[in-house]
Design an enzyme around this catalytic site. Structure first.
Site, PDB file in Angstrom:
ATOM      1  N   CYS A  58      -4.545  35.176 -29.653  1.00 22.25           N
ATOM      2  CA  CYS A  58      -5.394  34.138 -30.348  1.00 22.25           C
ATOM      3  C   CYS A  58      -4.824  32.472 -30.230  1.00 22.25           C
ATOM      4  O   CYS A  58      -5.171  31.745 -29.893  1.00 22.25           O
ATOM      5  CB  CYS A  58      -6.253  34.435 -31.195  1.00 22.25           C
ATOM      6  SG  CYS A  58      -5.614  35.823 -32.235  1.00 22.25           S
ATOM      7  N   ARG A  78       3.641  44.826 -31.571  1.00 19.20           N
ATOM      8  CA  ARG A  78       3.241  45.062 -33.112  1.00 19.20           C
ATOM      9  C   ARG A  78       4.274  46.042 -33.440  1.00 19.20           C
ATOM     10  O   ARG A  78       4.492  47.293 -32.818  1.00 19.20           O
ATOM     11  CB  ARG A  78       2.042  45.336 -33.306  1.00 19.20           C
ATOM     12  CG  ARG A  78       1.017  44.358 -33.051  1.00 19.20           C
ATOM     13  CD  ARG A  78      -0.386  44.654 -33.129  1.00 19.20           C
ATOM     14  NE  ARG A  78      -1.515  43.864 -32.576  1.00 19.20           N
ATOM     15  CZ  ARG A  78      -2.540  43.731 -32.702  1.00 19.20           C
ATOM     16  NH1 ARG A  78      -3.263  44.849 -33.387  1.00 19.20           N
ATOM     17  NH2 ARG A  78      -3.464  42.945 -32.138  1.00 19.20           N
ATOM     18  N   GLN A 115      -3.699  43.435 -24.375  1.00 21.62           N
ATOM     19  CA  GLN A 115      -5.131  43.317 -25.135  1.00 21.62           C
ATOM     20  C   GLN A 115      -5.930  42.544 -23.990  1.00 21.62           C
ATOM     21  O   GLN A 115      -5.556  41.597 -23.775  1.00 21.62           O
ATOM     22  CB  GLN A 115      -4.778  42.828 -26.445  1.00 21.62           C
ATOM     23  CG  GLN A 115      -5.935  42.562 -27.148  1.00 21.62           C
ATOM     24  CD  GLN A 115      -6.180  43.416 -28.351  1.00 21.62           C
ATOM     25  OE1 GLN A 115      -5.581  44.545 -28.465  1.00 21.62           O
ATOM     26  NE2 GLN A 115      -7.016  43.099 -29.558  1.00 21.62           N
ATOM     27  N   ASP A 144      -8.184  40.266 -24.144  1.00 22.62           N
ATOM     28  CA  ASP A 144      -8.921  39.504 -25.352  1.00 22.62           C
ATOM     29  C   ASP A 144      -9.734  38.587 -24.415  1.00 22.62           C
ATOM     30  O   ASP A 144      -9.558  38.304 -23.088  1.00 22.62           O
ATOM     31  CB  ASP A 144      -7.757  38.569 -25.774  1.00 22.62           C
ATOM     32  CG  ASP A 144      -7.345  39.424 -27.144  1.00 22.62           C
ATOM     33  OD1 ASP A 144      -8.343  39.737 -27.994  1.00 22.62           O
ATOM     34  OD2 ASP A 144      -6.057  39.276 -27.469  1.00 22.62           O
ATOM     35  N   HIS A 174     -11.340  34.548 -25.556  1.00 27.67           N
ATOM     36  CA  HIS A 174     -11.702  33.687 -26.931  1.00 27.67           C
ATOM     37  C   HIS A 174     -12.905  32.346 -26.466  1.00 27.67           C
ATOM     38  O   HIS A 174     -12.473  31.790 -25.428  1.00 27.67           O
ATOM     39  CB  HIS A 174     -10.483  32.899 -27.506  1.00 27.67           C
ATOM     40  CG  HIS A 174      -9.568  33.975 -27.762  1.00 27.67           C
ATOM     41  ND1 HIS A 174      -8.343  34.255 -27.217  1.00 27.67           N
ATOM     42  CD2 HIS A 174      -9.540  34.680 -29.226  1.00 27.67           C
ATOM     43  CE1 HIS A 174      -7.789  35.234 -27.901  1.00 27.67           C
ATOM     44  NE2 HIS A 174      -8.277  35.244 -28.892  1.00 27.67           N
ATOM     45  N   LYS A 178     -18.288  40.149 -38.269  1.00 26.89           N
ATOM     46  CA  LYS A 178     -17.713  40.651 -36.985  1.00 26.89           C
ATOM     47  C   LYS A 178     -18.858  41.925 -36.555  1.00 26.89           C
ATOM     48  O   LYS A 178     -19.459  42.361 -37.744  1.00 26.89           O
ATOM     49  CB  LYS A 178     -16.378  41.292 -37.095  1.00 26.89           C
ATOM     50  CG  LYS A 178     -16.338  42.354 -37.894  1.00 26.89           C
ATOM     51  CD  LYS A 178     -14.637  43.017 -37.804  1.00 26.89           C
ATOM     52  CE  LYS A 178     -14.736  44.041 -38.938  1.00 26.89           C
ATOM     53  NZ  LYS A 178     -13.420  44.696 -38.619  1.00 26.89           N
ATOM     54  N   HIS A 210     -13.539  35.733 -31.248  1.00 29.79           N
ATOM     55  CA  HIS A 210     -12.512  36.704 -30.637  1.00 29.79           C
ATOM     56  C   HIS A 210     -13.329  38.057 -30.133  1.00 29.79           C
ATOM     57  O   HIS A 210     -14.226  38.307 -31.013  1.00 29.79           O
ATOM     58  CB  HIS A 210     -11.659  37.185 -31.783  1.00 29.79           C
ATOM     59  CG  HIS A 210     -10.852  35.947 -32.567  1.00 29.79           C
ATOM     60  ND1 HIS A 210      -9.507  35.607 -32.290  1.00 29.79           N
ATOM     61  CD2 HIS A 210     -11.181  35.295 -33.558  1.00 29.79           C
ATOM     62  CE1 HIS A 210      -9.326  35.042 -33.150  1.00 29.79           C
ATOM     63  NE2 HIS A 210     -10.195  34.369 -33.708  1.00 29.79           N
TER      64      HIS A 210
END
Length: 645
Positions: free
Chosen positions: A332, A361, A379, A381, A383, A462, A508
């Site tokens: 992000c 991670r 990932q 993702d 945005h 969320k 997100h």
């Protein structure tokens, strides 16, 4: 006092009543099934006495809170059985978990699978004894002395770490007493369908600095049939284990040189690329633009985003030119920098930036699990930057995209809406707009959802999508999160129609989540038998003998020319053996090449779906399979009979 029940009806009492007494007053049958109560949203023990007006739900095994109390009681029964059989064992903790319960124990001689059978037998005796569970409290000093007398050092440590004003409660059943907050069943009698499933190692309090204990896992149900169904699912899951199938099908590997860092093999890359080709296709159609951001960025960025303060223990860091840098754990902040790279107008919004970014991670070694829990993953993702008025439509667009993907793979799913937590940031007005935007989108789409009050992220509410695979397990994959924090922290702006500067709202969202984990889920969902469009090898050419290898090669070349992923088995083996091998590799189609086929310019088609499909011209087969691949259908498998073999 007036008690308002789940269905809106009320009960009025002139004196305090325990939850179990109220349940009995409602119905004797309900009281027999009761496992716990929910008072004003809080799960309570059946022994809890109510002395004022409240909302009350009686929880049975069908409710999550009731199920947890039932299985927590089973963990105490197991601990009691262990202490009876092996009195020298020290007890640590024994909670209920999603699919059952566990208890961590410490003993010089580790338990074995044979010991589990003995423990189960003793548990059955305890159940038959119908021992009543009694709750009592002790002051801190007495509680510590009590557990020291019982020589339970782990319990002593737990008590010593409790806040000074904590209520220290215990539950007694027969000769056995355990430190516990509850809730629990009224007696051991209802726990009749249980199974101890496995043994594992677990560090005390989850820290590698502490002693390694032994964890005993089990599960429990109210009915034997439900237990048997669950155990069957577990056995089926073992057969579908993505680590086993991944190795057998040549999809991925792990190495001691990089624990938690997966290696994708050629066939695994074919699968991954097919998945990503589909991802890119649907995102282009949905108005997304794809970006790529760096893997390593400096400390200042991660301090601004908040990750350096709140997530540093999970981040890999390095030093470049005497300055701290971190390998990104999330995509992000990079997406935010792309948004901020040029002035934006309301006419540019919504701006949908998609990125399949490699993130790292740090996970503890004991938590690593194939592709499901890794230290680096891609990932998927996106945005989305938007105005407040665009929230609802954008949420609906993302939800429709997720629905499209999950339905393609045959997943059912359920939806959860999580609202503002206590430690949130932002104004009441922002939260109200955001939450109602999510709720309104779900209502417009006609999606059923459960509300998790107070379970949102600290920066916004969320929506989570929990998919269900072919054997009934659920996985949390897709998510949509509204964020006010990063636009504020990075001072993002756009020029509105009024010519003034405004702050965008940020979404997100992920569809696959971790691409690696999603592949692991797909392997287990399909048991390695992927739909043709996704299969690493879509066709296997099988010459009957070496004599027909040249014709087989012509067939193979034609398949490759048509863009079909195909291989040829050139081994000098009997055709029956080659077919069995291809079936074991879950190949969707086998093309048999022999004398009749070469003479007529045909191929004999055998599929994973229908067995022998007869002869066809190669041109027709290629046209048919290309149509199947393009439409991404999942052909049902037909069980073979003597007639269609």
């Amino acid at each position: 006092m007036i008690i308002t029940l789940k269905d809106g009806s009320t009960k009025e009492y002139s004196e305090p009543k325990s939850i179990i007494e109220i349940a009995t007053d409602i119905s004797e049958g309900l009281a027999r099934m009761a496992c716990a109560g929910e008072v004003n949203g809080e799960v309570e023990d059946l022994r809890t006495v109510i002395d004022k007006d409240c909302n009350l739900s009686i929880l049975t095994f069908n409710d999550e809170g009731g199920k947890a109390a039932f299985r927590h009681t089973t963990s105490h029964i197991m601990a009691q059985a262990i202490k009876r059989l092996y009195p020298e064992t020290k007890l640590a903790i024994g909670p209920s978990i999603a699919d059952g319960f566990y208890y961590d124990v410490d003993r010089d001689t580790p338990l074995t699978s044979e010991d589990l059978e003995k423990i189960e037998a003793e548990m059955k005796k305890i159940v038959k004894e119908d021992l009543k569970l009694e709750r009592f409290e002790l002051p801190r000093a007495e509680a510590i002395a009590f557990m020291k007398e019982k020589e339970e050092p782990y319990k002593v440590e737990l008590i010593e770490d409790l806040p000074e004003d904590a209520v220290i409660s215990f539950y007694r059943q027969g000769e056995f007493t355990d430190l516990c907050a509850g809730p629990h069943l009224m007696s051991t009698k209802p726990v009749k369908a249980f199974k101890l499933t496995s043994l594992a190692g677990a560090y005390w309090r989850g820290s590698e600095k502490n002693k390694m204990l032994q964890r005993i896992y089990g599960t429990a149900f109210t009915k034997k049939a439900e237990l048997e169904e669950y155990l069957h699912m577990i056995e089926e899951a073992k057969k579908r284990d993505h680590r086993k199938l991944g190795k057998e099908l040549g999809l991925f590997m792990m190495s001691e040189d990089g624990p938690g860092f997966p290696f994708f093999l050629p066939k695994g890359m074919d699968l991954k690329n097919a998945l990503m080709d589909y991802w890119r296709e649907i995102h282009r159609k949905a108005g997304y633009v794809e970006i790529s951001t760096p893997i390593i960025l400096n400390r200042r960025l991660w301090e601004t985003s908040g990750h350096w303060d709140h997530y540093k223990e999970n981040m890999y860091t390095t030093v470049i030119d005497d300055e701290d840098y971190a390998i990104k754990p999330m995509n992000c902040p990079g997406g935010v920098l792309v948004y901020k790279s040029e002035p934006r107008s309301y006419r540019d919004l919504p701006l949908r930036l998609a990125e399949v970014g490699l993130v790292h991670r740090h996970e503890k070694s004991g938590q690593l699990h194939g592709l499901m829990r890794v230290r680096c993953f891609n990932q998927d993702d996106a945005h989305i930057f938007m105005t407040p008025e665009q929230i609802k439509d954008e949420i609906k667009g993302v939800a429709n995209l997720i629905d499209q993907v999950y339905k393609l793979f045959g997943f059912k799913y359920h939806v959860e809406l999580s609202t503002r937590p206590e430690n949130s940031m932002g104004s009441d007005e922002d939260w109200e707009v955001a939450t109602e935007g999510l709720r309104g989108a779900l209502d417009d789409l006609g999606l059923d959802y459960v509300v998790n009050e107070g379970d949102g992220a600290f920066y916004g509410p969320k929506i989570d999508f929990h998919l269900e695979d072919s054997i009934g397990r659920t996985w949390q994959c897709g998510t949509i999160q509204l964020d006010f924090q990063l636009p504020q922290r990075f001072e993002l702006e756009y020029t509105g129609a009024d010519g003034e500067k405004h702050r965008p709202i940020m979404i997100h969202r992920v569809v696959y989540g971790s691409v690696e984990r999603f592949i692991g889920i797909l392997i287990e969902h399909f048991a390695g038998a992927f739909p043709t469009w996704l299969a690493p090898v879509q066709v296997k050419v099988l010459p009957i003998s070496d004599k027909y290898a040249d014709y087989g090669k012509k067939v193979l070349d034609a398949l490759h020319e048509a863009g079909i992923r195909a291989e040829m088995d050139t081994r000098s083996e009997k055709i029956g053996y080659k077919i069995r091998e291809a079936q074991g590799q879950k190949i969707p189609y086998m093309l048999i090449a022999g004398a009749k086929e070469e003479e007529a310019g045909l191929v004999s088609v055998r599929s994973r779906f229908a067995g022998d499909e007869g002869q066809r011209s190669l041109e027709q087969f290629i046209a048919d399979i290309k149509e199947e691949i393009a439409s991404r259908v999942n052909r049902p498998v037909t069980v073979e009979t003597k007639e269609n073999k």
